[in-house]
Design a protein around this motif. Structure first.
Motif, PDB file in Angstrom:
ATOM      1  N   UNK A 775       0.830  -1.206   0.000  1.00 10.85           N
ATOM      2  CA  UNK A 775       0.000   0.000   0.000  1.00 10.85           C
ATOM      3  C   UNK A 775       0.866   1.258   0.000  1.00 10.85           C
ATOM      4  N   UNK A 776       1.913   1.230   0.825  1.00  5.38           N
ATOM      5  CA  UNK A 776       2.820   2.377   0.880  1.00  5.38           C
ATOM      6  C   UNK A 776       3.523   2.582  -0.461  1.00  5.38           C
ATOM      7  N   UNK A 777       3.942   1.485  -1.095  1.00  5.43           N
ATOM      8  CA  UNK A 777       4.589   1.586  -2.408  1.00  5.43           C
ATOM      9  C   UNK A 777       3.655   2.201  -3.428  1.00  5.43           C
ATOM     10  N   UNK A 778       2.404   1.758  -3.440  1.00  9.62           N
ATOM     11  CA  UNK A 778       1.430   2.297  -4.398  1.00  9.62           C
ATOM     12  C   UNK A 778       1.206   3.790  -4.167  1.00  9.62           C
ATOM     13  N   UNK A 779       1.046   4.189  -2.889  1.00  7.16           N
ATOM     14  CA  UNK A 779       0.834   5.605  -2.585  1.00  7.16           C
ATOM     15  C   UNK A 779       2.042   6.442  -2.999  1.00  7.16           C
ATOM     16  N   UNK A 780       3.245   5.938  -2.705  1.00  8.49           N
ATOM     17  CA  UNK A 780       4.448   6.691  -3.064  1.00  8.49           C
ATOM     18  C   UNK A 780       4.601   6.826  -4.574  1.00  8.49           C
ATOM     19  N   UNK A 781       4.275   5.764  -5.311  1.00 14.57           N
ATOM     20  CA  UNK A 781       4.382   5.833  -6.773  1.00 14.57           C
ATOM     21  C   UNK A 781       3.349   6.787  -7.355  1.00 14.57           C
ATOM     22  N   UNK A 782       2.158   6.799  -6.773  1.00 16.66           N
ATOM     23  CA  UNK A 782       1.133   7.753  -7.232  1.00 16.66           C
ATOM     24  C   UNK A 782       1.618   9.184  -7.006  1.00 16.66           C
ATOM     25  N   UNK A 783       2.182   9.441  -5.809  1.00 18.76           N
ATOM     26  CA  UNK A 783       2.702  10.780  -5.538  1.00 18.76           C
ATOM     27  C   UNK A 783       3.856  11.133  -6.450  1.00 18.76           C
ATOM     28  N   UNK A 784       4.730  10.171  -6.688  1.00 25.03           N
ATOM     29  CA  UNK A 784       5.870  10.391  -7.574  1.00 25.03           C
ATOM     30  C   UNK A 784       5.403  10.685  -9.000  1.00 25.03           C
ATOM     31  N   UNK A 785       4.425   9.916  -9.453  1.00 21.39           N
ATOM     32  CA  UNK A 785       3.871  10.135 -10.794  1.00 21.39           C
ATOM     33  C   UNK A 785       3.233  11.522 -10.888  1.00 21.39           C
ATOM     34  N   UNK A 786       2.487  11.892  -9.842  1.00 26.71           N
ATOM     35  CA  UNK A 786       1.843  13.205  -9.846  1.00 26.71           C
ATOM     36  C   UNK A 786       2.859  14.333  -9.896  1.00 26.71           C
ATOM     37  N   UNK A 787       3.949  14.191  -9.131  1.00 23.43           N
ATOM     38  CA  UNK A 787       4.979  15.226  -9.131  1.00 23.43           C
ATOM     39  C   UNK A 787       5.616  15.362 -10.505  1.00 23.43           C
ATOM     40  N   UNK A 788       5.948  14.241 -11.146  1.00 25.26           N
ATOM     41  CA  UNK A 788       6.570  14.310 -12.466  1.00 25.26           C
ATOM     42  C   UNK A 788       5.621  14.919 -13.489  1.00 25.26           C
ATOM     43  N   UNK A 789       4.360  14.491 -13.415  1.00 28.76           N
ATOM     44  CA  UNK A 789       3.371  15.030 -14.361  1.00 28.76           C
ATOM     45  C   UNK A 789       3.243  16.528 -14.210  1.00 28.76           C
ATOM     46  N   UNK A 790       3.179  16.996 -12.966  1.00 27.06           N
ATOM     47  CA  UNK A 790       3.033  18.431 -12.741  1.00 27.06           C
ATOM     48  C   UNK A 790       4.301  19.177 -13.148  1.00 27.06           C
ATOM     49  N   UNK A 791       5.474  18.565 -12.876  1.00 30.69           N
ATOM     50  CA  UNK A 791       6.730  19.203 -13.258  1.00 30.69           C
ATOM     51  C   UNK A 791       6.821  19.358 -14.775  1.00 30.69           C
ATOM     52  N   UNK A 792       6.396  18.327 -15.480  1.00 28.98           N
ATOM     53  CA  UNK A 792       6.397  18.403 -16.944  1.00 28.98           C
ATOM     54  C   UNK A 792       5.489  19.521 -17.410  1.00 28.98           C
ATOM     55  N   UNK A 793       4.319  19.664 -16.762  1.00 30.20           N
ATOM     56  CA  UNK A 793       3.397  20.734 -17.143  1.00 30.20           C
ATOM     57  C   UNK A 793       4.022  22.098 -16.866  1.00 30.20           C
TER      58      UNK A 793
END
Length: 891
Positions: A775-793
């Motif tokens: 569960x922690x891995x999934x949450x961290x990957x979601x946050x990591x994905x969100x950060x990269x997506x926003x950084x790209x934007x």
């Protein structure tokens, strides 16, 4: 003062009416002032202008009047709440992701807290249970025996009770099982002395408890029953007192009915209780004879001593006093084997109540706290991203006069609204998690099934909801409220819209990665340990079926009992498909255990030298699939009283006869009275069998001896057959009923089930920690994905310029992936460093695996890097597919 309070309440609940009245008063005042100026010769327009100037401005007066009501703060909170609900309602996807993210953390924490409160802090029906303590009397010579396993001898207990001053009350009791005559139903009971109920500070709901007169052997015919048994057998009849109850062929008179919820002792409240007795339903007098009261030897069965500490006396102080008493009692014990070495051990009742489950509960609570931290980090990142998009709005509000405290309050209000949503979702998820956890119940964690979302648990959920709301909202609010108005106005209201707050978000992600690595490392170590444990050779056939049989009082002599078991085993052995059948008094991985004290040929013997023992029939080793190494097995001719032959295991032979053949050597047992048999009368070793695990899969096989089973009152029957379990049990039961219709098998298990029970808690712990780590891995990957997506934007203009100047898709992908892996690498370094420290807490939970296991510490970073690389792909491809003309045109 009362009128002022009424006005404030009216300002809160009749605000619109007060505003209408205020407008009417202002209008009336302006009209009267205007008329005055008109009468002085001014024109209408000029007169009205003068009246408004004299008033000071209608809007200003309105605001001053509203402020004077003393409800400005509440009005602003109401505005913030209404604005927050409207704003979050427009961003439903953001709201849903935030609520689910926070709900997962709160829900998992609440579910584990529910387990913890049920196991470690249960509501008890006893008076002040914190003052209760168990008393045991260990001996320093018995190093193989845990200090809390040696109960006081009857005479020692009486002397302690008479001489000690640390306790206000003391009781002695033992567990028993009764058969309800005419029904075949077994009832769990306890034989108690006259101080039992007073020590626990509880009284029966009806009638009385057991007193001193009841505990005389000639008058021990009374019984106190539980509330549930009263309802089942007597239909809650209030006239139950004085009625008869037939238990195990003896008539008892009911003298009391306990209150609901009282079932002491149960299996969660005793250190070495019968695990098949869930709760006690009947209490009868212990009724010791004068000879039993004077006995200083080991008591028959396991007779517990429970005491209540006086106020102001600690367990340590009580132990010191009892140690002094035991030193005075030392010379009274039977020489020579037990004449000294006795001391006292006072164990608080709370420690027994928590038992070995305390480390597990704390471990699980620590894991879900990490999950909650990751959820809070993700939630804070979501708020940071949202606040960046609101920078223009915040700048406009600040330009129009909104102070920083006002902006922070608005954002904290939104955070609280989201937190409440996360809390409600968390309570719902906690209910689902709790149902799942109870399905995984290993069966050996006391009171785990009593876990529920009660008031205490809901209060905990509300508290962490509030704390997480503040925690996730404070940093984003402080960050977003720092607005440089000059820079904002110079940029035309755009500064900050594409923000510079990535450093805080990146720090949060690195922290999440570090926490996940710690959890994954812990889960990896436990999984590796459990795999190692499952591969341990047990030493016997796991398909062997075991069942216990307790003979009735009709089998009074050893000869009768021996004849019964011989007949039963021979008939079961003749069944089709039976490979082997036998009996044992102390079955591996059961509650039963035997120790023998011996002197061994050609060995430097020591005082109190104890060895694990068991009594078996000749066919036992074949039925269990235990191979013979040297010598022979038992025969029917070996059965004698006392027995003259022994069989030992390999561990015994290696320890006591290293490099020599153990067969033919003598072993002299120490008699119960402390005397030692002469060497020539010792028991001869006739065989050596293979080692088996006994009681614990983790512990290596210990030295063990076997003697012939000679007519015991109870024993375990073991059957190895090629037929299905159901058919074997049905046939064996039919044979038993043909021999004696009043007998029945109990505790029916395959040996695989008994072994599995011992590893069930380790399995439960491993599965849960793995789930939480996932569960922690999934949450961290979601946050990591969100950060990269926003950084790209955020860097879309940079990407457009790079592509316009000739950068290839591969270059852009590599740029985004490199940025992502930089964050992950820093988090991995922090995580591995922390894991090297925190995983040491798992030392006692590991088997065959070091806390520095290289496979785990290589696999965990590799797994996270692969998962992170996958999370980088989508944002990287999106950045590489950007149209530079569209981006630059927008700029």
């Amino acid at each position: 003062m009362l009128s002022d309070l009424r006005y404030r309440l009216r300002a809160l609940f009749q605000r619109n009416q007060l505003n209408v009245e205020l407008d009417q008063e202002l209008q009336d005042h302006v009209e009267r002032e205007t008329d005055k100026y008109i009468r002085s010769g001014l024109r209408v327009e000029e007169a009205r202008r003068r009246a408004l100037i004299a008033l000071g401005g209608i809007e200003q007066v309105r605001q001053q009047t509203r402020d004077s009501r003393g409800t400005r703060m509440i009005e602003q909170m109401r505005q913030d709440l209404r604005y927050g609900l409207r704003s979050l309602g427009k961003n439903r996807s953001f709201t849903a992701v935030f609520v689910v993210t926070l709900g997962l953390g709160i829900g998992s924490c609440t579910a584990i807290f529910s387990l913890m409160t049920a196991v470690m802090f249960p509501p008890l029906p006893y008076g002040n249970p914190g003052r209760l303590a168990y008393i045991t009397i260990p001996n320093r010579h018995f190093d193989k025996v845990p200090p809390d396993a040696v109960v006081p001898a009857n005479a020692d207990f009486a002397d302690i009770k008479r001489e000690s001053h640390s306790f206000s009350a003391m009781t002695q009791f033992e567990q028993r099982t009764f058969k309800l005559n005419g029904t075949g139903i077994s009832l769990s009971g306890a034989a108690v002395d006259a101080g039992f109920f007073t020590t626990l500070q509880i009284s029966p709901e009806l009638g009385r408890g057991i007193n001193t007169e009841d505990n005389q052997p000639e008058s021990a015919g009374v019984v106190v029953i539980s509330h549930s048994l009263w309802q089942q057998l007597f239909g809650a009849d209030s006239s139950v007192l004085g009625k008869s109850l037939q238990l195990s062929d003896k008539t008892y008179r009911v003298v009391g009915v306990m209150a609901p919820g009282f079932n002491y002792p149960d299996r969660g409240e005793l250190d070495y209780g019968d695990k098949h007795i869930a709760a006690t339903d009947v209490w009868v007098p212990l009724a010791l004879t004068p000879a039993q009261r004077a006995d200083r030897g080991f008591p028959e069965g396991h007779r517990y001593a429970l005491a209540r500490l006086r106020n102001g006396i600690s367990a340590k102080q009580a132990t010191e006093e009892l140690d002094a008493i035991m030193q005075r009692l030392d010379p009274l014990h039977t020489p020579p084997a037990f004449k000294d070495g006795w001391y006292a051990y006072v164990k608080p009742f709370a420690q027994t109540l928590e038992g070995s489950a305390r480390p597990l509960m704390l471990l699980l609570m620590g894991c879900v706290s990490f999950v909650l931290l990751i959820a809070c980090g993700n939630a804070a990142n979501l708020l940071l991203a949202r606040n960046v998009n609101q920078t223009h709005e915040m700048g406009v509000r600040a330009t129009l006069g909104a102070g920083r405290d006002r902006l922070i309050r608005q954002m904290l209000t939104e955070s609280l609204i989201l937190g409440v949503g996360g809390g409600l979702a968390g309570i719902g998820l906690a209910w689902a998690f709790l149902r799942m956890l109870l399905l995984l119940d290993p069966g050996n964690i006391p009171r785990l099934h009593e876990a529920s979302l009660n008031g205490r648990v809901l209060a905990f959920a509300i508290a962490i909801t509030f704390l997480t709301s503040i925690l996730t909202g404070t940093l984003p609010a402080l960050s977003a409220s720092r607005i440089n108005l000059i820079a904002f106005l110079k940029s035309g209201g755009q500064t900050g819209a594409r923000g510079g707050r990535n450093r805080l978000r990146s720090t949060l992600i690195m922290g999440e990665v570090a926490i996940v690595v710690v959890l994954l490392a812990g889960a990896g170590l436990l999984v590796r340990s459990f795999i190692k444990l499952e591969q341990v050779p047990i030493g016997f056939s796991l398909t062997t079926l075991s069942m216990k049989i307790n003979l009735t009082e009709g089998y009074k002599t050893p000869e009768q009992r021996h004849a019964f078991f011989q007949t039963l085993l021979s008939q079961i052995g003749a069944l089709q498909g039976t490979v082997g059948t036998g009996a044992i008094g102390e079955l591996p991985f059961s509650d039963s255990k035997a120790l023998g004290i011996f002197r061994i040929e050609d060995y430097p013997n020591q005082e109190g030298q104890a060895v694990d023992g068991a009594s078996v029939t000749p066919g036992y080793f074949s039925a269990m699939g235990i191979s013979s190494i040297e010598g022979r097995s038992f025969t029917d001719n070996d059965v004698s009283a006392p027995p003259k032959v022994f069989i030992v295991n390999q561990a015994f032979a290696k320890k006591y006869f290293p490099g020599r053949n153990a067969v033919g050597k003598w072993v002299s047992p120490v008699n119960p009275d402390g005397s030692v048999q002469p060497d020539k009368d010792g028991r001869t070793i006739v065989g050596v069998v293979a080692d088996v695990r006994d009681g614990s899969v983790e512990q290596s096989p210990q030295p063990q001896f076997f003697s012939p089973l000679n007519g015991p009152p109870s024993a375990y029957i073991v059957i190895r057959s090629v037929l299905p379990r159901k058919d074997v049990l049905q046939s064996a039961t039919a044979i038993l009923h043909r021999i004696d219709a009043n007998l029945a098998f109990s505790q029916v298990h395959s040996m695989e089930e008994l072994v599995s029970e011992t590893t069930a808690r380790r399995r439960f712990q491993t599965v849960l920690l793995t789930i939480f780590a996932g569960m922690a891995l999934a949450l961290a990957l979601v946050g990591f994905y969100g950060l990269l997506t926003y950084t790209v934007m955020q860097r879309s203009s940079e990407m457009g310029i790079r592509i316009a100047f000739g950068a290839t898709r591969r270059h852009i992908v590599r740029l985004v992936v490199q940025q992502g892996l930089q964050l992950v690498s820093l988090g991995l370094i922090l995580g591995i460093t922390a894991a090297l420290v925190f995983t040491r807490l798992l030392t006692s939970s590991l088997y065959g695996v070091s806390t520095l296991d290289p496979i785990t510490f290589v696999a965990v970073p590799a797994l996270f890097l692969i998962a992170s690389l996958v999370a980088c792909v989508v944002p990287a491809r999106r950045a590489a597919g950007s149209d530079p003309m569209s981006i630059l045109r927008c700029e």
